[in-house]
Design a protein around this motif. Structure first.
Motif, PDB file in Angstrom:
ATOM      1  N   MET A   1      -5.971 107.464 -80.382  1.00 15.18           N
ATOM      2  CA  MET A   1      -6.271 106.359 -80.261  1.00 15.18           C
ATOM      3  C   MET A   1      -6.847 105.884 -81.855  1.00 15.18           C
ATOM      4  O   MET A   1      -8.472 106.451 -82.318  1.00 15.18           O
ATOM      5  CB  MET A   1      -7.028 105.925 -78.746  1.00 15.18           C
ATOM      6  N   ALA A   2      -6.449 105.259 -82.447  1.00 18.12           N
ATOM      7  CA  ALA A   2      -6.950 104.886 -83.443  1.00 18.12           C
ATOM      8  C   ALA A   2      -7.790 104.216 -83.949  1.00 18.12           C
ATOM      9  O   ALA A   2      -7.740 103.491 -85.374  1.00 18.12           O
ATOM     10  CB  ALA A   2      -5.934 104.982 -84.958  1.00 18.12           C
ATOM     11  N   LEU A   3      -8.198 103.076 -82.882  1.00 20.76           N
ATOM     12  CA  LEU A   3      -8.183 101.547 -82.583  1.00 20.76           C
ATOM     13  C   LEU A   3     -10.014 102.578 -82.263  1.00 20.76           C
ATOM     14  O   LEU A   3     -10.090 102.589 -81.109  1.00 20.76           O
ATOM     15  CB  LEU A   3      -8.499 101.275 -82.047  1.00 20.76           C
ATOM     16  N   LYS A   4     -11.074 102.154 -83.089  1.00 25.24           N
ATOM     17  CA  LYS A   4     -12.613 103.107 -82.949  1.00 25.24           C
ATOM     18  C   LYS A   4     -13.676 101.377 -83.056  1.00 25.24           C
ATOM     19  O   LYS A   4     -14.016 101.023 -84.047  1.00 25.24           O
ATOM     20  CB  LYS A   4     -12.543 104.460 -83.476  1.00 25.24           C
ATOM     21  N   PRO A   5     -14.024 101.362 -81.666  1.00 26.94           N
ATOM     22  CA  PRO A   5     -15.310 100.399 -81.644  1.00 26.94           C
ATOM     23  C   PRO A   5     -16.606 100.663 -81.794  1.00 26.94           C
ATOM     24  O   PRO A   5     -16.793 101.719 -82.253  1.00 26.94           O
ATOM     25  CB  PRO A   5     -14.443  99.872 -80.210  1.00 26.94           C
ATOM     26  N   VAL A  11     -12.478  98.746 -76.186  1.00 25.30           N
ATOM     27  CA  VAL A  11     -11.404  98.079 -76.074  1.00 25.30           C
ATOM     28  C   VAL A  11     -11.222  98.068 -74.976  1.00 25.30           C
ATOM     29  O   VAL A  11     -11.225 100.194 -74.572  1.00 25.30           O
ATOM     30  CB  VAL A  11     -10.698  99.438 -77.072  1.00 25.30           C
ATOM     31  N   ILE A  12     -10.275  97.466 -74.202  1.00 23.36           N
ATOM     32  CA  ILE A  12      -9.260  97.779 -73.587  1.00 23.36           C
ATOM     33  C   ILE A  12      -8.560  96.957 -73.583  1.00 23.36           C
ATOM     34  O   ILE A  12      -7.867  96.176 -74.214  1.00 23.36           O
ATOM     35  CB  ILE A  12     -10.423  96.438 -71.864  1.00 23.36           C
ATOM     36  N   VAL A  43     -14.790 103.235 -76.440  1.00 20.47           N
ATOM     37  CA  VAL A  43     -15.764 102.942 -76.207  1.00 20.47           C
ATOM     38  C   VAL A  43     -16.563 103.432 -77.804  1.00 20.47           C
ATOM     39  O   VAL A  43     -16.814 104.281 -77.895  1.00 20.47           O
ATOM     40  CB  VAL A  43     -16.585 103.583 -74.963  1.00 20.47           C
ATOM     41  N   GLY A  44     -17.059 102.469 -78.058  1.00 19.13           N
ATOM     42  CA  GLY A  44     -18.118 102.763 -79.065  1.00 19.13           C
ATOM     43  C   GLY A  44     -19.658 103.576 -78.939  1.00 19.13           C
ATOM     44  O   GLY A  44     -19.471 104.130 -77.309  1.00 19.13           O
ATOM     45  N   PRO A  45     -20.973 103.975 -79.832  1.00 20.03           N
ATOM     46  CA  PRO A  45     -21.318 104.919 -79.847  1.00 20.03           C
ATOM     47  C   PRO A  45     -22.605 104.557 -79.403  1.00 20.03           C
ATOM     48  O   PRO A  45     -23.716 104.944 -78.643  1.00 20.03           O
ATOM     49  CB  PRO A  45     -21.276 105.253 -81.561  1.00 20.03           C
TER      50      PRO A  45
END
Length: 94
Positions: A1-5, A11-12, A43-45
């Motif tokens: 997954m390249a989308l990193k919140p 991200v859902i 999920v973000g950190p």
């Protein structure tokens, strides 16, 4: 997954809704509401967000119910995703 919140973002991806009711009635596309159930993709950190410590309580793969008008819709690699804050998650489906 390249989308990193970032921060407390998630991200859902919406779960596809049934096109028929439980009694077998087929619903046309205009009569259907957008589902509020989605799968967590990333999920973000967490950490310090707006001066408060945020612990992430969801993980990728969880099914969640989120607020009806929450988030930002984005398209990435031909797929549609929604980016929301963790506070917009109402419940985790177990």
């Amino acid at each position: 997954m390249a989308l990193k919140p970032l921060g407390d973002r998630i991200v859902i991806k919406q779960v596809e809704k049934e096109e028929t009711t439980k009694s077998g009635i087929v619903l046309p596309g205009t009569a259907q509401e957008k589902p509020q159930i989605a799968e967590v993709i990333a999920v973000g950190p967490g950490g310090i967000v707006d001066g408060k410590e945020v612990k992430m309580e969801v993980k990728p793969g969880d099914k969640v119910i989120y607020s009806k008008y929450a988030g930002t819709e984005v398209k990435y690699d031909g797929e549609e995703y929604i980016i929301i804050k963790q506070s917009d998650v109402l419940a985790v489906i177990e």
